[in-house]
Enzyme design. Structure first.
Site: not given
Ligand code: ADP
Length: 491
Positions: A188, A263, A297, A394
């Protein structure tokens, strides 16, 4: 397939916008799409099929079938390696086009996509291609008349959720060890940057990966991401992103007791002693924070500078930061592009406001650049105190916090006063100080007189709240293998 309207892109005129499930490109079951935005212009690039729980279910079932009963299961390890080398070759053949796609969707300068991200992607796949036929067990001399050996078997279906800051590189870090080990994957990509993942999917099919081995479902975290996390057909979950998301994912993965690797973020200390080669330290600190618009990161966002050289160091650094060229990421001379989206832009600007409010001194930057696109002038704060928000949190943007220190024991303690532990760096000509920092700062990577040196062979990951497990290197193969012990009675 969408047609690209971007005038600067020349090598390819159309790209994939559908989901890759079981070797087929298809629309989402709901028929929904979402727009991916060019962060340099704030205009939509294309509508991409939006996967949700239903599509994730189809993708996981395809990956499950491919793993349990498909030809992949019987593919020789050496042939898995050859397939991955073919993928690396195809990426190399399309390097300009892929670099352009990454720049279009993410906003990073073309010279970085072309000369940093893509070479690392190719190198990572070649590195893991070499491992495919070298993942073996041991024979173990147990007590009694038995023959005991271990096998390292692929863990099964791997769910992989990645962020938008290095879209293709994060795929290479995830697919490399997973496919070398014989797993099947459901990826994804981040909703901000789905395009390069889809193009890699096309190249993977061309490289010969059988149907269902690689599945790609763009969509949002709360829908597609959460469905992948909870799906009982997924054996292992790898995630790169924010700590808060990781907490949600850990809870979501608990019911099915998935293996997880994370990570996550950082607030990495970058420590400059007075005895350092200051010019090298200035250049390294510049790279360590501003690379990729500060969206790393491991960004060296807490810059500790020894008091006796502090003012001179800041002057030299500020001169270079002011000279940085911002603008059109497709211009070969551009050094800094836009932040990835409005949400990141707003978050960074709010930290800049907090820095000012809490009494830090903004030496340069601190404002929006231009009036179109999510550009932020590279920013330096001095007089930063350890408890200020800009020293603790961060920011994930081009905002550097410079902190003065006096001596080594003090800086080690202050460097460790953080929940994070991803990376650290030290600049010194004194080997004793270098080793002291390397051994006592609690971080997964320590760079001495350098910054952001990455290699597919060197493990990467975080102490404390910066992660669980390690990616890259031989170590990452453990994430995608189960160890089986076989004991045979000999009489
Ligand atoms: P950022 O804020 O830098 O976008 P995230 O941790 O929100 O970092 O996003 C990183 C990845 O995690 C993206 O692919 C996002 O769609 C996915 N993501 C965000 N929320 C969820 C969730 N509740 N469950 C699974 N994947 C998620």
């Amino acid at each position: 397939m969408a047609t690209v309207t971007e005038p600067r892109r020349q090598t390819r005129k159309a790209f994939q916008t559908k989901l890759l499930i079981n070797g087929q490109w298809r629309d989402s079951v709901s028929g929904k799409t979402f727009a991916t935005i060019n962060p340099a212009t704030e205009e939509p690039i294309a509508e991409v099929a939006e996967g949700d729980a239903t599509d994730i279910d189809l993708a996981v079932k395809a990956a499950r079938r491919a793993f349990d009963t498909g030809p992949w299961r019987k593919t020789d390890a050496r042939d898995r390696g050859r397939m991955m080398n073919r993928l690396a070759d195809l990426i190399e053949q399309h390097i300009d086009e892929l670099a352009e796609l990454e720049t279009l969707d993410n906003g990073k300068p073309i010279q970085e996509s072309r000369n940093a991200d893509l070479p690392l992607v190719i190198d990572c796949f070649r590195y893991y291609a070499g491992w495919a036929d070298k993942i073996h067990g041991q024979t173990i001399p147990i007590r009694g008349n038995y023959f005991c050996y271990t096998r390292r078997e692929p863990v099964g279906v791997a769910g992989q959720i990645i962020p938008w800051n290095f879209p293709m590189l994060m795929i290479a870090w995830k697919w490399g060890p997973a496919l070398a080990a014989g797993c099947t994957v459901v990826l994804k990509p981040a909703e901000q940057t789905p395009l390069s993942a889809l193009r890699l999917g096309e190249l993977a099919l061309e490289a010969g990966y059988p149907e269902g081995v690689i599945n790609i479902v763009p969509g949002f975290g709360e829908t597609a991401g959460a469905a992948l996390v909870a799906h009982p057909g997924v054996d292992k979950l790898a995630f790169t992103g924010e700590g808060r998301t990781a907490q949600i994912i850990m809870r979501g993965a608990a019911d099915s007791l998935k293996r997880i690797t994370f990570e996550l973020g950082g607030k990495s200390p970058n420590i400059v002693f007075a005895d350092a080669d200051l010019e090298a330290a200035v250049n390294g600190s510049l790279l360590g924070l501003y690379l990729n618009q500060g969206q790393c990161c491991c960004a060296g966002s807490r810059l500790f500078v020894q008091d006796t050289v502090h003012d001179r160091f800041v002057d030299q650094l500020a001169a270079k930061v002011k000279a940085r060229k911002l603008g059109d990421p497709f211009d070969a001379s551009t050094q800094q592009g836009p932040q990835v989206d409005q949400a990141q832009f707003d978050k960074i600007m709010s930290y800049i406001a907090k820095g000012r409010d809490q009494g830090a001194k903004c030496v340069t930057g601190g404002e929006r650049f231009g009036n179109k696109g999510y550009f932020i002038s590279p920013t330096i704060f001095t007089d930063v105190k350890d408890d200020m928000a800009i020293a603790r949190d961060e920011i994930f943007g081009p905002v550097l916090s410079v902190i003065k220190f006096r001596e080594i024991e003090e800086v080690i303690e202050r460097a460790n006063t953080t929940d994070y532990g991803l990376a650290a760096a030290v600049w010194t000509r004194d080997i004793g100080k270098a080793h002291a920092i390397a051994s006592r700062v609690r971080a997964g990577t320590v760079w001495v007189n350098c910054y952001d040196v990455f290699d597919a062979a060197a493990p990467f990951g975080g102490f404390k709240r910066s992660g669980i497990g390690r990616e890259l290197g031989e170590k990452a193969l453990d994430n995608y293998t189960e160890l089986k012990t076989v004991t045979i009675a000999l009489d």
